[in-house]
Design a protein around this motif. Structure first.
Motif, short mmCIF file in Angstrom:
data_model
loop_
_atom_site.label_atom_id
_atom_site.label_comp_id
_atom_site.label_asym_id
_atom_site.label_seq_id
_atom_site.Cartn_x
_atom_site.Cartn_y
_atom_site.Cartn_z
N SER A 1 -13.67 0.20 -4.43
CA SER A 1 -14.54 -0.85 -3.91
C SER A 1 -15.89 -0.24 -3.56
O SER A 1 -15.97 0.77 -2.87
CB SER A 1 -13.92 -1.50 -2.66
OG SER A 1 -12.68 -2.08 -2.98
N GLU B 1 -5.26 -1.59 2.83
CA GLU B 1 -5.26 -1.70 1.38
C GLU B 1 -5.82 -0.49 0.66
O GLU B 1 -6.00 -0.54 -0.56
CB GLU B 1 -6.07 -2.95 0.96
CG GLU B 1 -5.48 -4.25 1.47
CD GLU B 1 -6.31 -5.45 1.05
OE1 GLU B 1 -6.63 -5.55 -0.16
OE2 GLU B 1 -6.64 -6.28 1.90
N ILE B 2 -6.11 0.58 1.36
CA ILE B 2 -6.69 1.74 0.69
C ILE B 2 -5.98 3.03 1.10
O ILE B 2 -5.34 3.10 2.15
CB ILE B 2 -8.20 1.89 0.99
CG1 ILE B 2 -8.41 2.23 2.47
CG2 ILE B 2 -8.97 0.67 0.57
CD1 ILE B 2 -9.70 2.94 2.75
N SER C 1 -1.76 5.40 -8.99
CA SER C 1 -2.60 4.20 -8.92
C SER C 1 -3.06 4.01 -7.48
O SER C 1 -2.64 3.09 -6.78
CB SER C 1 -1.83 2.96 -9.40
OG SER C 1 -1.41 3.11 -10.73
N ARG D 1 -9.16 0.29 -15.13
CA ARG D 1 -9.46 0.38 -13.71
C ARG D 1 -9.88 -0.99 -13.16
O ARG D 1 -10.26 -1.89 -13.91
CB ARG D 1 -10.58 1.39 -13.44
CG ARG D 1 -10.21 2.78 -13.88
CD ARG D 1 -11.27 3.81 -13.54
NE ARG D 1 -10.84 5.10 -14.05
CZ ARG D 1 -9.98 5.90 -13.44
NH1 ARG D 1 -9.49 5.55 -12.28
NH2 ARG D 1 -9.62 7.04 -13.98
N THR E 1 -8.39 1.93 -8.39
CA THR E 1 -9.09 0.79 -7.80
C THR E 1 -10.12 1.33 -6.81
O THR E 1 -9.78 2.11 -5.93
CB THR E 1 -8.12 -0.15 -7.06
OG1 THR E 1 -7.19 -0.69 -7.99
CG2 THR E 1 -8.89 -1.31 -6.42
N CYS F 1 -5.89 3.50 -4.32
CA CYS F 1 -7.02 2.61 -4.03
C CYS F 1 -8.00 3.33 -3.10
O CYS F 1 -7.59 3.98 -2.14
CB CYS F 1 -6.54 1.33 -3.37
SG CYS F 1 -5.41 0.35 -4.38
N CYS G 1 -12.58 9.83 -8.79
CA CYS G 1 -11.55 8.82 -9.04
C CYS G 1 -10.78 9.14 -10.32
O CYS G 1 -9.55 8.96 -10.38
CB CYS G 1 -12.18 7.43 -9.14
SG CYS G 1 -12.84 6.79 -7.59
N THR H 1 0.83 -1.21 0.00
CA THR H 1 0.00 0.00 0.00
C THR H 1 0.85 1.25 0.00
O THR H 1 0.56 2.22 -0.71
CB THR H 1 -0.93 0.00 1.22
OG1 THR H 1 -1.69 -1.22 1.24
CG2 THR H 1 -1.91 1.17 1.17
#
Length: 336
Positions: free
Chosen positions: A253, A209-210, A151, A298, A251, A153, A244, A143
């Motif tokens: 979610s 992860e973000i 890039s 993406r 990425t 997330c 985004c 991360t």
């Protein structure tokens, strides 16, 4: 300044007012410059610390004698367990359900995108596993390596209209104690609360992860069966995807059913109808994205609550390729 204005024309003149205004302006400029410089210094220090941390961690990972890192690399996901939570209960990882698809979108110039359907808790993308054998260093390195990249997330969290409240998924976000009821009542009376479809953004450098969290405001209407493509929650998703595009978040979610938890009214027909709506709307927004950013590949992850059944999950999985244009594989055979 109020006192000077009251004395204007009595004991003070226009020149006195202008002189005081000039002093105020100079003080304001000095204050702005002070904080701007402090912010620049703080940012420079953080970037330097970040760089040193990544380099050191990378060197540790290359060192085969580092047994701790080796254990983290070799550990299998099925062996991971959360440590004891504050209430004394131990949570086992539920079996992850996941389906991945590759699609092409666009009229003339097509862009390839990756889609994933996951049965998972949205906050799992934020949490580091507390057990030291769960690969925390590897997660943090991956991360952190993209923290200053193009890039990033992000994820979408559904929240109520009270920015500082302690309810719903925000209860899981918070690491502090519950706020007082009086404080919550004052927030509820605040006329500046955000409206359904609006969102606020938080940026992070230390989550699992973000890097970016979009806190999308929704109301109880999302639990009904009459949500349409013009619903504020859907339009909020469109605006989030637009952000985004303009801020290098490749990425994202998204809660597929526009809820984080299942309830009794969410029957199989309800889930299928809601998923179809979100799939179709997101597809339309992704096609719009080509005009926003020129067509960037993406990854869009659709998450469903962990309490959803496997049967329901695979029904949704079968629906996705029917709505999106899924790339098919070619099998080449030779002719004799």
């Amino acid at each position: 300044m109020d006192k000077v204005m009251q004395e204007l024309g009595k004991s003070l003149t226009d020149q006195d007012v202008n002189s005081l205004a000039a002093q105020h302006f100079e003080s304001q400029q000095d204050l702005e410059n002070k904080w701007t410089n402090e912010l620049k210094q703080s940012t420079a220090i953080q970037k330097q610390e970040y760089q040193e941390w990544v380099i050191k961690l990378h060197e540790d990972l290359k060192n085969p004698n580092n047994s701790t890192v080796s254990e983290e690399i070799n550990i299998q996901p099925s062996q991971l367990r959360e440590s004891v939570e504050g209430n004394g209960r131990i949570y086992e990882e539920q079996r992850l359900l996941e389906e991945s698809f590759t699609i092409h979108l666009g009229a003339q110039l097509k862009t390839m995108h990756n889609l994933r359907l996951l049965r998972a808790d949205m906050l799992d993308f934020c949490k580091h596993k507390r057990n030291h054998r769960s690969g925390v260093k590897l997660h943090r390195l991956q991360t952190a390596m993209s923290l200053y990249s193009t890039s990033l997330c992000g994820l979408v969290l559904l929240v109520d209209n009270r920015i500082s409240s302690y309810s719903g998924i925000k209860r899981g976000e918070s690491s502090n104690g519950v706020g007082s009821e009086d404080k919550l009542k004052n927030i509820e009376r605040n006329q500046s609360n955000i409206l359904p479809g609006e969102f606020y953004i938080t940026r992070h450098s230390n989550l699992s992860e973000i890097h970016v969290a979009f806190h999308l405001c929704v109301d109880d209407n999302v639990r009904s069966g009459n949500v349409t493509a013009r619903d504020p929650a859907i339009m909020g998703l469109r605006n989030i995807l637009k952000v985004c595009c303009t801020h290098d978040i490749t990425t994202i979610s998204i809660p597929l059913l526009l809820v984080h938890d299942m309830s009794e009214e969410m029957t199989i027909p309800w889930c299928l109808k809601r998923a179809e709506l979100v799939f179709k709307c997101v597809k339309g927004f992704m096609m719009e994205m080509a005009s926003w950013d020129g067509g960037i590949s993406r990854t869009v992850q659709f998450l469903v609550p962990q309490t959803i059944s496997e049967e329901m999950f695979y029904q949704l999985s079968n629906m996705l390729p029917q709505i999106f244009r899924v790339s098919s594989t070619l099998t080449l055979t030779s002719k004799h």
